[in-house]
Design an enzyme around this catalytic site. Structure first.
Site, PDB file in Angstrom:
ATOM      1  N   HIS A   1      -0.625  -2.724   6.150  1.00  0.00           N
ATOM      2  CA  HIS A   1       0.469  -1.744   6.122  1.00  0.00           C
ATOM      3  C   HIS A   1       1.691  -2.198   6.923  1.00  0.00           C
ATOM      4  O   HIS A   1       2.577  -1.385   7.200  1.00  0.00           O
ATOM      5  CB  HIS A   1       0.014  -0.364   6.616  1.00  0.00           C
ATOM      6  CG  HIS A   1      -0.967   0.301   5.699  1.00  0.00           C
ATOM      7  ND1 HIS A   1      -1.131   1.672   5.644  1.00  0.00           N
ATOM      8  CD2 HIS A   1      -1.829  -0.205   4.787  1.00  0.00           C
ATOM      9  CE1 HIS A   1      -2.070   1.965   4.755  1.00  0.00           C
ATOM     10  NE2 HIS A   1      -2.514   0.831   4.225  1.00  0.00           N
TER      11      HIS A   1
ATOM     12  N   GLU B   1      -4.650   2.020  -2.746  1.00  0.00           N
ATOM     13  CA  GLU B   1      -5.906   2.475  -2.106  1.00  0.00           C
ATOM     14  C   GLU B   1      -5.710   3.722  -1.251  1.00  0.00           C
ATOM     15  O   GLU B   1      -6.661   4.427  -0.953  1.00  0.00           O
ATOM     16  CB  GLU B   1      -6.524   1.344  -1.277  1.00  0.00           C
ATOM     17  CG  GLU B   1      -5.721   0.995  -0.039  1.00  0.00           C
ATOM     18  CD  GLU B   1      -6.542   0.287   1.036  1.00  0.00           C
ATOM     19  OE1 GLU B   1      -7.745   0.124   0.861  1.00  0.00           O
ATOM     20  OE2 GLU B   1      -5.938  -0.091   2.059  1.00  0.00           O
ATOM     21  N   ASN B   2      -4.470   3.988  -0.812  1.00  0.00           N
ATOM     22  CA  ASN B   2      -4.200   5.137   0.067  1.00  0.00           C
ATOM     23  C   ASN B   2      -3.349   6.214  -0.605  1.00  0.00           C
ATOM     24  O   ASN B   2      -2.733   7.039   0.072  1.00  0.00           O
ATOM     25  CB  ASN B   2      -3.461   4.677   1.332  1.00  0.00           C
ATOM     26  CG  ASN B   2      -4.147   3.545   2.033  1.00  0.00           C
ATOM     27  OD1 ASN B   2      -3.717   2.394   1.925  1.00  0.00           O
ATOM     28  ND2 ASN B   2      -5.211   3.840   2.720  1.00  0.00           N
TER      29      ASN B   2
ATOM     30  N   HIS C   1     -10.344   1.319   0.856  1.00  0.00           N
ATOM     31  CA  HIS C   1     -10.217   2.790   0.893  1.00  0.00           C
ATOM     32  C   HIS C   1     -10.267   3.442  -0.495  1.00  0.00           C
ATOM     33  O   HIS C   1     -10.191   4.662  -0.600  1.00  0.00           O
ATOM     34  CB  HIS C   1      -8.914   3.198   1.583  1.00  0.00           C
ATOM     35  CG  HIS C   1      -8.954   3.010   3.072  1.00  0.00           C
ATOM     36  ND1 HIS C   1      -9.959   3.533   3.857  1.00  0.00           N
ATOM     37  CD2 HIS C   1      -8.123   2.353   3.931  1.00  0.00           C
ATOM     38  CE1 HIS C   1      -9.754   3.209   5.115  1.00  0.00           C
ATOM     39  NE2 HIS C   1      -8.652   2.490   5.192  1.00  0.00           N
TER      40      HIS C   1
ATOM     41  N   ASP D   1       0.820  -1.232   0.000  1.00  0.00           N
ATOM     42  CA  ASP D   1       0.000   0.000   0.000  1.00  0.00           C
ATOM     43  C   ASP D   1       0.852   1.280   0.000  1.00  0.00           C
ATOM     44  O   ASP D   1       1.559   1.560   0.974  1.00  0.00           O
ATOM     45  CB  ASP D   1      -0.928   0.030   1.211  1.00  0.00           C
ATOM     46  CG  ASP D   1      -1.920  -1.133   1.242  1.00  0.00           C
ATOM     47  OD1 ASP D   1      -1.582  -2.218   0.721  1.00  0.00           O
ATOM     48  OD2 ASP D   1      -3.009  -0.966   1.791  1.00  0.00           O
TER      49      ASP D   1
END
Ligand SMILES: [Fe+2]
Ligand SMILES: [Fe+2]
Length: 278
Positions: free
Chosen positions: A193, A54-55, A83, A23
């Site tokens: 993460h 996604e982040n 997310h 991520d």
């Protein structure tokens, strides 16, 4: 002698080196990819780079400029997770064929975007599948195990199959690894993460890691400033999440060597970028 050389050449050309980046979180994560990936790709002879994004846009969701930034740095395809919906403007990108971005395939029917992507790498068909787990996730997703079975039926028979299994629970990820490992070639977990140290070849075939980790600010809690998160645990009240945009950056990824038949090698490829912003 000449035959032997030819044989070596043929075998070698079928080997794909795939880098899967955990991520990518916000500005720090993008800085890590931009400063590390171009040289890494060259040095290690990497054929395909996939990153979970996604982040990527300020910690939650995606945006056109940030995705373009990553394409410019050498990322070929993108996966995501829960997310990815956080920024309205990013949702439109999921339906735009110009952008090779996936969202988990096992969202209910009617959700924008796609969960499977077919591409050709060194003339070898490659299929990337994005799935999301159900354990400890607050949304009610379709079964990712059976979704994988269904998607696989539509993939070309000779394709290399790569899966991003975006999930919280290590048990669900490892269960999926063994479930799908006899058919996939590379299965990378994402979402927590935090990179795990269990790179392994499962079922004698698929490279597997429970979580690829994060590419983002080192001095943070999953990319977010520490104070707010600690306060949240102490008070049980929601605190504003502030992204950490300066300081050292961790770059978490796994590098796999894959042939048409199986993954022959998987190893962690983690680095740290110890530069101040600017
Ligand atoms: Fe994430
Ligand atoms: Fe996630």
């Amino acid at each position: 002698m000449q035959d032997k050389n030819l044989k070596f050449k043929t075998q070698n050309s079928k080997l794909l080196k795939v880098l899967f980046i955990g991520d990518v979180v916000g500005k720090s994560g993008r800085r890590g990819v931009k400063e590390i990936l171009p040289a890494l790709r060259k040095e290690r002879g990497i054929d395909l780079v996939i990153a979970n994004i996604e982040n990527i846009a300020h910690g939650k969701g995606i945006s056109e400029p940030t995705v373009r930034e990553m394409m410019g740095a050498g990322v070929d395809a993108f996966t995501s997770g829960n997310h990815v919906w956080a920024k309205k403007e990013g949702i439109f990108l999921l339906d735009n064929p110009e952008f090779p971005i996936l969202r988990p395939a096992n969202y209910p029917p009617g959700v924008p975007g796609r969960g499977m992507l077919e591409m050709s790498v060194k003339k070898q068909p490659v299929v990337i599948i994005n799935l999301i787990g159900r354990v400890f996730m607050k949304d009610d997703f379709d079964d990712p195990f059976r979704a994988f079975d269904s998607l696989l039926k539509t993939a070309p028979k000779n394709a290399i199959i790569i899966v991003d299994f975006h999930a919280e629970a290590t048990s669900e990820k490892r269960a999926f690894g063994f479930y799908a490992g006899d058919r996939a070639h590379l299965i990378c977990g994402t979402h927590t993460h935090v990179g795990t140290a269990d790179t392994v070849i499962v079922n004698g075939r698929a490279g597997y890691v429970t979580d690829a980790g994060m590419t983002g600010a080192e001095d943070s809690i999953l990319g977010v400033a520490k104070d707010g998160i600690i306060a949240q645990f102490l008070t049980q009240l929601h605190a504003r999440h502030t992204m950490v945009d300066a300081g050292a950056v961790i770059f978490n990824s796994v590098l796999a060597e894959i042939t048409v038949g199986k993954c022959v090698k998987i190893e962690r490829c983690d680095m740290i970028l110890n530069k101040e912003r600017g």
